[in-house]
Design an enzyme around this catalytic site. Structure first.
Site, PDB file in Angstrom:
ATOM      1  N   LYS A  22       0.805  -1.258  -0.104  1.00  0.00           N
ATOM      2  CA  LYS A  22       0.119   0.151  -0.035  1.00  0.00           C
ATOM      3  C   LYS A  22       0.940   1.301   0.060  1.00  0.00           C
ATOM      4  O   LYS A  22       0.807   2.250  -0.902  1.00  0.00           O
ATOM      5  CB  LYS A  22      -0.880   0.083   1.186  1.00  0.00           C
ATOM      6  CG  LYS A  22      -1.584   1.194   1.653  1.00  0.00           C
ATOM      7  CD  LYS A  22      -2.386   1.221   2.825  1.00  0.00           C
ATOM      8  CE  LYS A  22      -1.848   1.540   4.197  1.00  0.00           C
ATOM      9  NZ  LYS A  22      -1.462   3.082   4.358  1.00  0.00           N
ATOM     10  N   ASN A  23       1.856   1.225   0.722  1.00  0.00           N
ATOM     11  CA  ASN A  23       2.798   2.381   0.944  1.00  0.00           C
ATOM     12  C   ASN A  23       3.660   2.824  -0.257  1.00  0.00           C
ATOM     13  O   ASN A  23       4.252   3.777  -0.349  1.00  0.00           O
ATOM     14  CB  ASN A  23       3.518   2.641   2.436  1.00  0.00           C
ATOM     15  CG  ASN A  23       2.563   2.498   3.364  1.00  0.00           C
ATOM     16  OD1 ASN A  23       1.224   2.728   3.280  1.00  0.00           O
ATOM     17  ND2 ASN A  23       3.116   2.468   4.807  1.00  0.00           N
ATOM     18  N   CYS A 117      -5.538   7.860   9.804  1.00  0.00           N
ATOM     19  CA  CYS A 117      -5.440   7.087  10.974  1.00  0.00           C
ATOM     20  C   CYS A 117      -5.625   7.881  12.354  1.00  0.00           C
ATOM     21  O   CYS A 117      -4.819   9.222  12.183  1.00  0.00           O
ATOM     22  CB  CYS A 117      -4.416   6.081  11.001  1.00  0.00           C
ATOM     23  SG  CYS A 117      -4.685   4.591  10.173  1.00  0.00           S
ATOM     24  N   ARG A 122      -0.331  13.955  13.651  1.00  0.00           N
ATOM     25  CA  ARG A 122       0.128  13.882  12.350  1.00  0.00           C
ATOM     26  C   ARG A 122       0.115  15.169  11.378  1.00  0.00           C
ATOM     27  O   ARG A 122      -0.727  15.085  10.517  1.00  0.00           O
ATOM     28  CB  ARG A 122      -0.597  12.708  11.689  1.00  0.00           C
ATOM     29  CG  ARG A 122      -0.347  11.488  12.482  1.00  0.00           C
ATOM     30  CD  ARG A 122      -1.153  10.337  11.762  1.00  0.00           C
ATOM     31  NE  ARG A 122      -0.183   9.738  10.725  1.00  0.00           N
ATOM     32  CZ  ARG A 122      -0.476   8.708   9.973  1.00  0.00           C
ATOM     33  NH1 ARG A 122      -1.393   8.033  10.011  1.00  0.00           N
ATOM     34  NH2 ARG A 122       0.431   8.224   9.103  1.00  0.00           N
ATOM     35  N   ASP A 307       4.353   0.541  12.072  1.00  0.00           N
ATOM     36  CA  ASP A 307       3.373  -0.280  11.343  1.00  0.00           C
ATOM     37  C   ASP A 307       3.186  -1.761  12.060  1.00  0.00           C
ATOM     38  O   ASP A 307       2.143  -2.398  11.669  1.00  0.00           O
ATOM     39  CB  ASP A 307       3.344  -0.156   9.896  1.00  0.00           C
ATOM     40  CG  ASP A 307       2.983   1.224   9.462  1.00  0.00           C
ATOM     41  OD1 ASP A 307       2.299   2.031  10.408  1.00  0.00           O
ATOM     42  OD2 ASP A 307       2.989   1.538   8.431  1.00  0.00           O
ATOM     43  N   ARG A 399      -8.676  -0.772   4.521  1.00  0.00           N
ATOM     44  CA  ARG A 399      -7.593   0.197   3.893  1.00  0.00           C
ATOM     45  C   ARG A 399      -6.512  -0.543   3.642  1.00  0.00           C
ATOM     46  O   ARG A 399      -5.730   0.081   2.706  1.00  0.00           O
ATOM     47  CB  ARG A 399      -7.561   1.361   5.017  1.00  0.00           C
ATOM     48  CG  ARG A 399      -8.765   2.182   5.159  1.00  0.00           C
ATOM     49  CD  ARG A 399      -8.402   3.417   6.223  1.00  0.00           C
ATOM     50  NE  ARG A 399      -7.158   4.060   5.633  1.00  0.00           N
ATOM     51  CZ  ARG A 399      -6.172   4.619   6.560  1.00  0.00           C
ATOM     52  NH1 ARG A 399      -6.447   4.435   7.670  1.00  0.00           N
ATOM     53  NH2 ARG A 399      -5.198   4.989   6.031  1.00  0.00           N
TER      54      ARG A 399
END
Ligand code: UD1
Length: 419
Positions: A22-23, A117, A122, A307, A399
């Site tokens: 995903k990243n 999230c 952030r 993560d 997600r």
């Protein structure tokens, strides 16, 4: 709203394939905005965040053609507007990744301040300061970042404090079309940053230092189309390996990149797992009945990834002995702790450290997913708990984990999606 129902106690067994990261997929999709001809991206994971990014591109008028096997062709020649609207951005913080490419290629961008999230404040101040340093005028108005530049962005010297993954990626993309050389110090070294650099290089960008904390990017006038395949998802792989270690299982994950998982593999080995790796596979076997507690501190790559923190809280909660897990990247990333405690876990929070007394067994309970990786830890806890666990709000899991219940079922888990 969908839920996951898990009946715990089955050791995972079998083989699965890793999905694309995903990243990596998100910044690479954003990078397609820099090209003046179509970009084809393969091995895209089928995830809500990827769909959001595709919708975001589509909402700008960009042509997005998706094939059945999750290969997408992005054609920016039809781009009509340079806005990333709040309705899309609020569901995914990584939408900020379009800021650098839009500014670099179109001299203008309007991007809603991101959501994503709920794991701390952030902020995106580093992204904004970097764009200003490169010559852009940036104002925050009505919840939107409004940025413009007269002519090309200027090559600049950027220093990240703290090191930021998407911040580094935004600057790299902006710098590719800037006038002159940009130097990024304290750059993120994550494999996904390297994947983005490899993709940009295949589009004609000139970037030195990939995988190190100093990057030098010499701007070019244009980037061309390319065909690029996204790297495997190390967090997904790490999550399944941890699930196998917790359940006393034996699994093999194909299409993985073990070299990106050194810190996680080391911690799994200290928890008692036997691990073998090949060039593109990892096999894990747990021969003891319970893992051994293993303490850790999260940090930027190559340190232990934030993560994977929640998953190791789950592992240590049923391990022999006590452990501490310290979170150094995000300030509010322990929301899984109280949910695991509902299942009987003995965990105390002291500042940014969780102190975990391992217990013999968790007990199934109704729990609630609060963010992406916290949700994964609840799935792992459910897989080992006695009885049934129901996890609510699993849109968080969707997600970031492709077909999680299908993959776990293939490994023998008793799991189903219910509504
Ligand atoms: C990325 C990953 C996410 C991962 C995180 C850390 C993507 C799409 N997401 O998130 O999965 O958990 O890296 O490995 O790749 N910060 C600031 N100002 C900024 C930007 C960041 O203070 O402008 C702080 C953050 O609050 C945090 C730290 O820097 O404390 C690192 O965050 P960052 O690396 O930027 O995380 P993301 O790129 O959002």
């Amino acid at each position: 709203m969908d839920k996951l129902l898990i009946k715990g106690g089955v050791p995972l067994n079998g083989e699965i394939y890793a999905s694309g990261a995903k990243n990596s997929a998100l910044p690479i999709l954003a990078a397609s905005l820099l090209s003046d001809s179509p970009v084809t991206i393969g091995n895209l994971p089928h995830l809500n965040d990827v769909t959001t990014m595709l919708e975001l591109l589509g909402s700008m008028g960009v042509g997005v053609m998706l094939s059945d096997d999750m290969e997408v062709q992005v054609d920016t020649s039809s781009i009509k507007n340079l806005d990333a609207r709040y309705e899309l951005v609020k569901t995914m913080r990584a939408s900020i990744l379009v800021l650098g490419p839009l500014l670099a290629r179109h001299q203008e961008a309007t991007v809603a301040l991101p959501g994503g999230c709920a794991i701390g404040s952030r902020p995106v101040n580093l992204h904004i300061e970097a764009m200003r340093a490169m010559g852009a005028e940036v104002n925050i108005e009505d919840g939107y970042i409004k940025a413009s530049v007269n002519g090309r962005l200027k090559g600049s010297k950027i220093f990240f404090d703290p090191v930021s993954v998407t911040g580094t990626e935004n600057v790299i993309m902006a710098a590719c079309l800037a006038d002159g050389i940009t130097t990024i110090r304290n750059a993120a070294k994550e494999p996904e940053v390297v994947d983005l650099i490899n993709c940009l290089t295949s589009m004609g960008a000139n970037i030195k230092g990939a995988g190190s904390d100093t990057l030098e990017i010499e701007g070019v006038h244009s980037l061309k189309g390319t065909s690029f395949s996204v790297t495997p998802d190390r967090v997904e792989v790490g999550t399944y390996l941890t699930a196998a270690a917790m359940t006393g299982g034996h699994i093999k994950i194909k299409s993985a990149k073990p070299e990106y998982l050194s810190s996680v593999i080391t911690k799994l080995e200290s928890s008692g797992a036997l691990i073998q790796t090949g060039e593109d596979w990892i096999e894990i076997k747990m021969e003891i009945d319970r893992p051994i507690s293993t303490s850790l501190t999260t940090g930027p790559y190559p340190s232990f990834p934030t993560d994977m923190q929640a998953q190791f809280v789950a592992l240590n909660s049923i391990a022999k002995g006590s452990s501490t897990i310290t979170e150094t990247i995000f300030e509010n990333r322990f929301m899984h702790v109280q949910e695991i405690a509902r299942m009987g876990g003995n965990i105390t929070l002291k500042g940014n450290t969780a102190i975990i007394e391992g217990i013999k067994a968790l007990k199934g309970a109704p729990v609630m997913a609060t963010d992406l990786r916290a949700s994964a830890s609840l799935v792992l806890a459910g897989l080992v708990a006695e009885g049934s666990t129901t996890i609510d709000r699993i849109y968080h899991i969707d997600r970031g984990y492709e077909r999680i219940e299908e993959k776990l079922k293939m490994l023998g888990a008793d799991i189903e999606r219910i509504s």
